[in-house]
Enzyme design. Structure first.
Site, PDB file in Angstrom:
ATOM      1  N   LYS A 159     -39.779  -1.492 -24.841  1.00 27.38           N
ATOM      2  CA  LYS A 159     -39.589  -1.523 -23.394  1.00 27.38           C
ATOM      3  C   LYS A 159     -38.532  -0.520 -22.971  1.00 27.38           C
ATOM      4  O   LYS A 159     -37.529  -0.325 -23.664  1.00 27.38           O
ATOM      5  CB  LYS A 159     -39.156  -2.934 -22.970  1.00 27.38           C
ATOM      6  CG  LYS A 159     -38.806  -3.107 -21.504  1.00 27.38           C
ATOM      7  CD  LYS A 159     -38.297  -4.514 -21.257  1.00 27.38           C
ATOM      8  CE  LYS A 159     -37.821  -4.708 -19.839  1.00 27.38           C
ATOM      9  NZ  LYS A 159     -37.259  -6.048 -19.620  1.00 27.38           N
ATOM     10  N   GLU A 212     -28.609 -12.137 -11.146  1.00 28.04           N
ATOM     11  CA  GLU A 212     -28.532 -12.111 -12.611  1.00 28.04           C
ATOM     12  C   GLU A 212     -27.103 -12.265 -13.130  1.00 28.04           C
ATOM     13  O   GLU A 212     -26.338 -11.306 -13.185  1.00 28.04           O
ATOM     14  CB  GLU A 212     -29.150 -10.816 -13.147  1.00 28.04           C
ATOM     15  CG  GLU A 212     -29.286 -10.822 -14.655  1.00 28.04           C
ATOM     16  CD  GLU A 212     -30.227  -9.749 -15.164  1.00 28.04           C
ATOM     17  OE1 GLU A 212     -30.233  -9.513 -16.377  1.00 28.04           O
ATOM     18  OE2 GLU A 212     -30.952  -9.136 -14.356  1.00 28.04           O
TER      19      GLU A 212
END
Length: 461
Positions: free
Chosen positions: A219, A268
């Protein structure tokens, strides 16, 4: 660190000046008092009348606020930035004279600030006023915690200082900061917005998918920038107020350097430590909210069962679990994620709980966690190298740890996403997404458009 019980300001200052004279070195003086309730946004607005820059931190779900005015101490590091940041903070505290009988997390001499995403990335003029590691001990700190309000005064006391002059200056500043008759100005209005090379960014996504297939990278997270223009110079306090009111389950932050200010509302959490209890957050996998309850539920179910998003989420879970296990006891990670709803978006969410070993600090954990696969990719080194070489954006503090730590080893850091760099009559907004081998450039582009929404909505766009 010399921790004493509460004293009156004049007695405490007299003691600090005496110590400074005896040592012939500047003495950090910190005193905390409980005060009447005050609007944190008005405090932030009034802080512009105090010499020095401002900072802001809030947890919307916990009604926790930190608002700083001016600067008592500055911490900057270029090499070994995590280690040097902590070393400088510890050295400052070593001889500090602290009057704080409350010891509530976030009171006393806290350091609040952040890091750049990648210190090896070539710098541009966009982030010229921000350093790779910069933390500030505010001269005046407002803390709102569990329904109580505290004011901490931090200052460097020198041998030649006069007690009455210091008292007068502090009294004048308090009158300004705690002025209940102050009002908030109007927020900004966007007149124009420009996406920076969206076609080139889509091409980069396609290039990255090919690279992932060829190089066996799992990724790569790619980010892009939108530049907006305002009718007039943007005022910050109404932006922060709107972020608090609209971005639930988020951390609202602001760090000002001269005329530039980096602010945002990120969902987050990177890590929180309170009394050695650690909480980290795995937040990866994104979908929009529905227009009604039925549609919202359907989109959530699709997100929970989507192979790409679940794979992306599991990357983050594994990395955070491994990083936390290295410095904690009793690590607890649920087997399955749940949905984490925000106003415009919903995410896959897995909490990680543990007990931090005494020989480690919150900065040790931050160093191990940054960047998470949600902002960098996997493997970490390969994805960072790709971003460094091919991504045109200078991320600066975007996607990096931002947060605070106090003298009692408490603190909290979040990942600085859903953010903007305000520069007078202009601002840069940032958005990114995780690219894997199955990624479609147009779909990833649309995802970044959705992620611009929280900031655009409070900037008058």
């Amino acid at each position: 660190m010399i921790q004493t019980e509460i004293k009156k300001l004049d007695e405490a200052l007299s003691e600090a000046i005496t110590i400074a004279k005896n040592k012939q070195t500047p003495q950090l003086f910190s005193i905390t008092e409980m005060i009447d309730d005050i609007d944190p946004f008005l405090f932030f607005e009034q802080a512009k009348h105090i010499e020095g820059d401002r900072v802001f931190w809030a947890s919307t779900s916990e009604n926790f606020f930190l608002v700083g005015a001016g600067e008592a101490f500055d911490i900057r590091a270029t090499t070994d930035r995590f280690e040097q940041t902590e070393a400088q903070f510890k050295l400052m505290l070593q001889d500090a004279l602290i009057f704080n009988s409350y010891r509530v997390p976030g009171t006393g001499p806290i350091a609040i600030g952040g890091f750049s995403f990648d210190p090896k990335k070539e710098k541009t003029i966009l982030w010229e006023k921000f350093h790779d590691s910069q933390f500030r001990v505010p001269a005046y700190l407002l803390t709102i915690e569990d329904g109580a309000t505290y004011l901490t005064i931090n200052t460097m006391v020198r041998a030649e200082d006069h007690q009455r002059q210091l008292e007068y200056s502090i009294d004048q500043h308090k009158n300004i900061l705690l002025d209940s008759n102050a009002t908030l100005p109007d927020g900004p209005v966007i007149t124009n917005k420009t996406e920076l090379d969206p076609l080139g960014w889509k091409e980069l996504v396609g290039q990255a998918t090919s690279h992932i297939k060829e190089e066996k990278v799992d990724k790569i997270v790619l980010a892009r920038e939108m530049r907006v223009h305002f009718e007039k110079k943007a005022t910050l306090s109404p932006i922060l107020s709107k972020l608090i009111n609209t971005q639930t389950n988020s951390y609202v932050f602001s760090f000002e350097n001269d005329d530039d200010c980096f602010l945002g509302a990120t969902p987050e959490r990177l890590v929180r430590v309170e009394n050695q209890q650690l909480l980290s957050t795995c937040l990866a996998g994104t979908a929009p909210r529905g227009n009604n309850e039925l549609e919202d539920t359907q989109i959530g179910l699709e997100l929970i069962n989507d192979v790409k998003n679940r794979e992306e989420h599991e990357f983050v879970v594994k990395m955070i679990r491994d990083a936390v296990t290295a410095c904690c006891w009793d690590v607890d990670v649920p087997k399955e994620p749940v949905l984490y709803p925000l106003k415009h978006l919903q995410h896959l969410y897995t909490p990680v709980k543990a007990k931090l070993k005494k020989e480690y600090s919150i900065i040790d954990v931050v160093k191990r966690l940054h960047p998470t696969p949600a902002l960098g990719g996997l493997p970490k080194d390969k994805s960072l190298l790709y971003i460094r070489e091919y991504e045109k954006l200078d991320r600066g503090w975007y996607g990096a740890p931002i947060g605070w730590m106090d003298a009692y080893k408490n603190g909290e850091f979040a990942v600085a996403i859903r953010s903007a760099l305000i520069q007078g009559t202009e601002a840069s907004l940032f958005s990114g997404c995780g690219v894997v081998k199955e990624s479609d450039p147009e779909a990833e582009y649309q995802e970044t458009n959705i992620k611009f929404t929280p900031m655009l909505s409070v900037l008058g766009g």
